[in-house]
Design an enzyme around this catalytic site. Structure first.
Site, short mmCIF file in Angstrom:
data_model
loop_
_atom_site.label_atom_id
_atom_site.label_comp_id
_atom_site.label_asym_id
_atom_site.label_seq_id
_atom_site.Cartn_x
_atom_site.Cartn_y
_atom_site.Cartn_z
N LYS A 74 0.83 -1.21 0.00
CA LYS A 74 0.00 0.00 0.00
C LYS A 74 0.86 1.26 0.00
O LYS A 74 0.59 2.21 -0.71
CB LYS A 74 -0.88 0.05 1.27
CG LYS A 74 -2.21 -0.60 1.15
CD LYS A 74 -3.08 -0.28 2.37
CE LYS A 74 -2.32 -0.30 3.67
NZ LYS A 74 -3.02 0.29 4.79
N ARG B 21 13.77 -5.28 13.15
CA ARG B 21 12.77 -4.52 13.92
C ARG B 21 11.84 -5.49 14.63
O ARG B 21 11.50 -6.55 14.10
CB ARG B 21 11.96 -3.61 12.98
CG ARG B 21 12.69 -2.40 12.51
CD ARG B 21 11.91 -1.64 11.45
NE ARG B 21 10.60 -1.23 11.95
CZ ARG B 21 9.45 -1.46 11.31
NH1 ARG B 21 9.44 -2.13 10.18
NH2 ARG B 21 8.32 -1.03 11.80
N ARG C 88 -11.92 0.92 9.68
CA ARG C 88 -11.41 -0.38 10.15
C ARG C 88 -12.54 -1.32 10.57
O ARG C 88 -12.30 -2.50 10.80
CB ARG C 88 -10.46 -0.18 11.35
CG ARG C 88 -9.13 0.45 10.97
CD ARG C 88 -8.27 0.63 12.21
NE ARG C 88 -7.05 1.37 11.93
CZ ARG C 88 -5.89 0.81 11.59
NH1 ARG C 88 -5.81 -0.48 11.45
NH2 ARG C 88 -4.83 1.56 11.38
N ARG D 76 13.35 -9.01 6.49
CA ARG D 76 13.90 -7.64 6.49
C ARG D 76 14.86 -7.44 7.68
O ARG D 76 14.52 -7.74 8.82
CB ARG D 76 12.77 -6.60 6.58
CG ARG D 76 11.86 -6.62 5.39
CD ARG D 76 10.96 -5.40 5.27
NE ARG D 76 10.02 -5.20 6.34
CZ ARG D 76 8.84 -4.61 6.19
NH1 ARG D 76 8.46 -4.17 5.00
NH2 ARG D 76 8.04 -4.44 7.22
N ARG E 131 -0.40 -9.38 14.23
CA ARG E 131 -0.92 -8.23 13.46
C ARG E 131 -1.84 -8.69 12.33
O ARG E 131 -2.86 -8.06 12.05
CB ARG E 131 0.24 -7.42 12.89
CG ARG E 131 1.02 -6.62 13.93
CD ARG E 131 2.21 -5.92 13.32
NE ARG E 131 1.83 -4.73 12.57
CZ ARG E 131 2.64 -4.09 11.73
NH1 ARG E 131 3.87 -4.54 11.53
NH2 ARG E 131 2.24 -3.03 11.09
#
Length: 246
Positions: free
Chosen positions: A45, A192, A120, A159, A203
């Protein structure tokens, strides 16, 4: 007439004025678009949003940023939002919709907007629709960045970054020369907290639970476009342009 907060146009460099004037002339020929972007973390996004914004002369509305701006500007709604946040309460749906209502009346939103991070829930979607209906407009398209959780896990948990410089790596797509080590300084890379498998799983579960009813709500209205967000960014951009030109 100039107000205390407005810019004196005489002080703006001619090149900047001409650039903005040309941009507005180009934008005047674009169709109005009111879009919602839905997608889990890592779905792309953030990559597509600025491209859509520039192509269609839209304003980008991220609810978190708008709330902070309203609080900082001490607008009546911002003051109410600050009171709720200071009490540790969630900012009510009506307040958030009110802040969106204020934001979309700005000149930068004249051709329409991209809503990111809102609605949401189905209730929020209904309240948003009611507010837009009063203005005689509606959401034109909901772009759903559909992607398999397994692909997201590979994208995100791979990552790694060098904290001092912000250089980022990916174990599969852009690996460092030596595993776990920054190419330039030789210092160790870190991951992270949000990029770990456990946090991502939580999440994603939260995302699916919250947003599936929203996608269903707009699907019934016939305005959802399901994008193949697992494709390379350029292919997703082409898909978005095809959807928005139809």
């Amino acid at each position: 007439m100039a107000t205390a907060s407005s810019v004196n146009l005489e002080d703006v460099p001619s090149m900047d004025l001409m650039t903005e004037l040309l941009r507005r002339m180009k934008c005047s020929t674009k169709p109005d678009k009111r879009l919602i972007l839905i997608g889990p973390p890592g779905s792309g996004k953030g990559t597509q949003s600025p491209i859509i914004k520039d192509e269609y002369c839209l304003c980008h509305l991220a609810t978190g940023d708008m709330l902070r701006a309203a609080v900082a500007a001490k607008t009546p709604l911002g003051i109410k939002a600050k009171e709720a946040m200071e009490k540790g309460e969630l900012v009510s749906d009506d307040l958030v919709v009110g802040i969106i209502d204020e934001a979309i009346k700005k000149p930068s939103c004249q051709k329409g907007f991209i809503l990111d991070g809102f609605p949401r829930t189905e209730v929020q979607a209904q309240k948003l629709d009611e507010m837009l209906e009063k203005q005689g407009v509606k959401i034109d398209k909901v772009l759903n960045f559909a992607i398999d959780d397994g692909i997201l896990e590979e994208r995100i948990t791979g990552r790694w970054m060098h904290p001092a410089s912000g250089r980022s790596y990916h174990t599969k797509f852009a690996p460092p020369k030596v595993h776990g080590i920054d190419d330039v300084t030789g210092e160790p890379l870190i991951q992270r907290k949000d990029d770990t498998a456990a946090v991502l799983k939580s999440r994603l579960e939260s995302f699916h639970r919250q947003t599936e009813p929203v996608v269903n709500y707009y699907t019934k209205k016939g305005i959802v476009a399901n994008l193949h967000a697992e494709k390379p960014p350029k292919e997703v951009t082409a898909e978005v342009q095809k959807v928005l030109s139809s």
